[in-house]
Write an enzyme that holds these catalytic residues in place. Structure first.
Site, PDB file in Angstrom:
ATOM      1  CG  ASP A 141      -2.040   0.988   1.120  1.00  0.00           C
ATOM      2  OD1 ASP A 141      -2.574   1.398   2.176  1.00  0.00           O
ATOM      3  OD2 ASP A 141      -2.373   1.388  -0.014  1.00  0.00           O
ATOM      4  CE  LYS A 144      -0.709   3.436  -4.084  1.00  0.00           C
ATOM      5  NZ  LYS A 144      -0.697   2.715  -2.756  1.00  0.00           N
ATOM      6  CG  ASP A 169      -5.328  -0.121  -1.364  1.00  0.00           C
ATOM      7  OD1 ASP A 169      -5.205   0.965  -0.776  1.00  0.00           O
ATOM      8  OD2 ASP A 169      -6.400  -0.473  -1.920  1.00  0.00           O
ATOM      9  CG  ASN A 170      -4.267   2.217  -3.664  1.00  0.00           C
ATOM     10  OD1 ASN A 170      -3.496   2.117  -2.716  1.00  0.00           O
ATOM     11  ND2 ASN A 170      -5.457   2.780  -3.543  1.00  0.00           N
ATOM     12  CD  GLU A 199      -8.277   4.910  -0.498  1.00  0.00           C
ATOM     13  OE1 GLU A 199      -8.536   3.836  -1.084  1.00  0.00           O
ATOM     14  OE2 GLU A 199      -7.149   5.365  -0.444  1.00  0.00           O
TER      15      GLU A 199
HETATM   16  C1  LIG Z   1       9.093   3.868  -0.962  1.00  0.00           C
HETATM   17  C2  LIG Z   1       8.251   3.741   0.233  1.00  0.00           C
HETATM   18  C3  LIG Z   1       7.019   4.383   0.334  1.00  0.00           C
HETATM   19  C4  LIG Z   1       6.285   4.230   1.491  1.00  0.00           C
HETATM   20  C5  LIG Z   1       4.997   4.885   1.707  1.00  0.00           C
HETATM   21  N1  LIG Z   1       4.619   5.337   2.887  1.00  0.00           N
HETATM   22  N2  LIG Z   1       3.383   5.849   2.744  1.00  0.00           N
HETATM   23  C6  LIG Z   1       3.009   5.681   1.473  1.00  0.00           C
HETATM   24  C7  LIG Z   1       1.665   6.072   0.947  1.00  0.00           C
HETATM   25  C8  LIG Z   1       1.389   5.501  -0.414  1.00  0.00           C
HETATM   26  N3  LIG Z   1      -0.069   5.439  -0.719  1.00  0.00           N
HETATM   27  C9  LIG Z   1      -0.575   6.212  -1.686  1.00  0.00           C
HETATM   28  O1  LIG Z   1       0.134   6.998  -2.301  1.00  0.00           O
HETATM   29  C10 LIG Z   1      -2.032   6.151  -1.970  1.00  0.00           C
HETATM   30  C11 LIG Z   1      -2.613   7.154  -2.763  1.00  0.00           C
HETATM   31  C12 LIG Z   1      -3.984   7.155  -3.039  1.00  0.00           C
HETATM   32  C13 LIG Z   1      -4.582   8.219  -3.882  1.00  0.00           C
HETATM   33  C14 LIG Z   1      -4.084   9.523  -3.833  1.00  0.00           C
HETATM   34  C15 LIG Z   1      -4.656  10.517  -4.644  1.00  0.00           C
HETATM   35  C16 LIG Z   1      -5.730  10.205  -5.485  1.00  0.00           C
HETATM   36  F1  LIG Z   1      -6.300  11.157  -6.211  1.00  0.00           F
HETATM   37  C17 LIG Z   1      -6.220   8.907  -5.532  1.00  0.00           C
HETATM   38  C18 LIG Z   1      -5.644   7.904  -4.746  1.00  0.00           C
HETATM   39  C19 LIG Z   1      -4.810   6.156  -2.520  1.00  0.00           C
HETATM   40  C20 LIG Z   1      -4.250   5.158  -1.739  1.00  0.00           C
HETATM   41  O2  LIG Z   1      -5.027   4.157  -1.225  1.00  0.00           O
HETATM   42  C21 LIG Z   1      -2.871   5.137  -1.473  1.00  0.00           C
HETATM   43  O3  LIG Z   1      -2.375   4.087  -0.745  1.00  0.00           O
HETATM   44  N4  LIG Z   1       4.022   5.089   0.789  1.00  0.00           N
HETATM   45  C22 LIG Z   1       6.800   3.439   2.505  1.00  0.00           C
HETATM   46  C23 LIG Z   1       8.036   2.828   2.323  1.00  0.00           C
HETATM   47  N5  LIG Z   1       8.733   2.977   1.212  1.00  0.00           N
HETATM   48 MG   LIG Z   2      -3.847   2.531  -0.591  1.00  0.00          MG
END
Ligand SMILES: Cc1cc(-c2n[nH]c(CCNC(=O)c3cc(-c4ccc(F)cc4)cc(O)c3O)n2)ccn1
Ligand SMILES: [Mg+2]
Length: 214
Positions: A141, A144, A169-170, A199
């Protein structure tokens, strides 16, 4: 001084949820995100699918990539047996600080190990740091464009065993097309798509469940 959305989400948990009651924490966050401000938690609809998979796998070791505010960490950890653990990685230290407090409010700190850092740096260190052989369940999650490289990295690091489950997810929105293509084509995985919605919206999204066949 202006608060951030994660800070406002935490305040809603502290105001509306009961300390030590994980389900009330989940409910408070979903209520906040539906009634006040959208946030990128897996949410209630996809969260029910996550619950089903966690309950079916009954994992001892879970890796979560992408903690954000800890919503799915709480969803997962609340279903785990006594000595099971979730190791969760969050890249953004401000998100991690909020997640830590959300997980503590739920009373699940003993089941969760929260790391601040990047998946690519930490996946190779997992075995030595936590004395584990493999993960029973991985919840992808995070960024992406990291789903595919990190899956290959987990394979290379021997962190997946026959029967390990990847739940992503996603896979539609924002989307992970290269990852989807890989797990659906590879003879090393048996994949299944769970259609749902992004979501708190009507936009299509879904979870991809992939069993590593070894
Ligand atoms: C490199 C690395 C990275 C991580 C890390 N830590 N935290 C994350 C969060 C990432 N999640 C998302 O970006 C995400 C985005 C949307 C979204 C956004 C905007 C829209 F318009 C529509 C959908 C929806 C979702 O459900 C998501 O999960 N990554 C941790 C460790 N190493
Ligand atoms: Mg997500």
């Amino acid at each position: 001084t202006h608060s951030t959305r994660p800070q406002r989400l935490l305040s809603a948990v502290q105001k509306n949820a009961t300390r030590g009651d994980p389900s009330s924490v989940v409910k408070a966050i979903d209520q906040f995100c539906r009634q006040k401000e959208w946030a990128m938690n897996v949410g209630d609809e996809k969260g029910c699918i996550l619950d089903l998979v966690v309950s079916e796998v009954n994992p001892t070791f879970v890796l979560e990539l992408g903690t954000y505010c800890g919503y799915s960490t709480v969803r997962i950890a609340r279903l785990l047996p006594p000595h099971a653990k979730v190791i969760t990685l969050e890249f953004n230290p401000d998100f991690a600080a909020i997640a830590h407090q959300v997980i503590a409010w739920a009373g699940l700190e003993d089941k969760v190990h929260l790391i601040v850092g990047a998946s690519g740096d930490w996946i190779p260190k997992m075995k030595e740091q936590f004395g584990l052989n493999s993960f029973d369940l991985v919840f992808l999650d995070h960024w992406k464009d990291r789903y595919l490289p990190d899956t290959k990295l987990m394979e290379e690091c021997g962190l997946l065993r026959q029967g390990s489950i990847l739940l992503a997810d996603n896979v539609i929105c924002p989307g992970a097309p290269d990852y989807l293509d890989y797990v659906r084509r590879s003879s090393q995985y048996e994949s299944q798509y769970f259609k749902s919605h992004l979501e708190y919206t009507k936009v299509e999204d879904g979870l991809e469940k992939s069993i590593f066949l070894g």
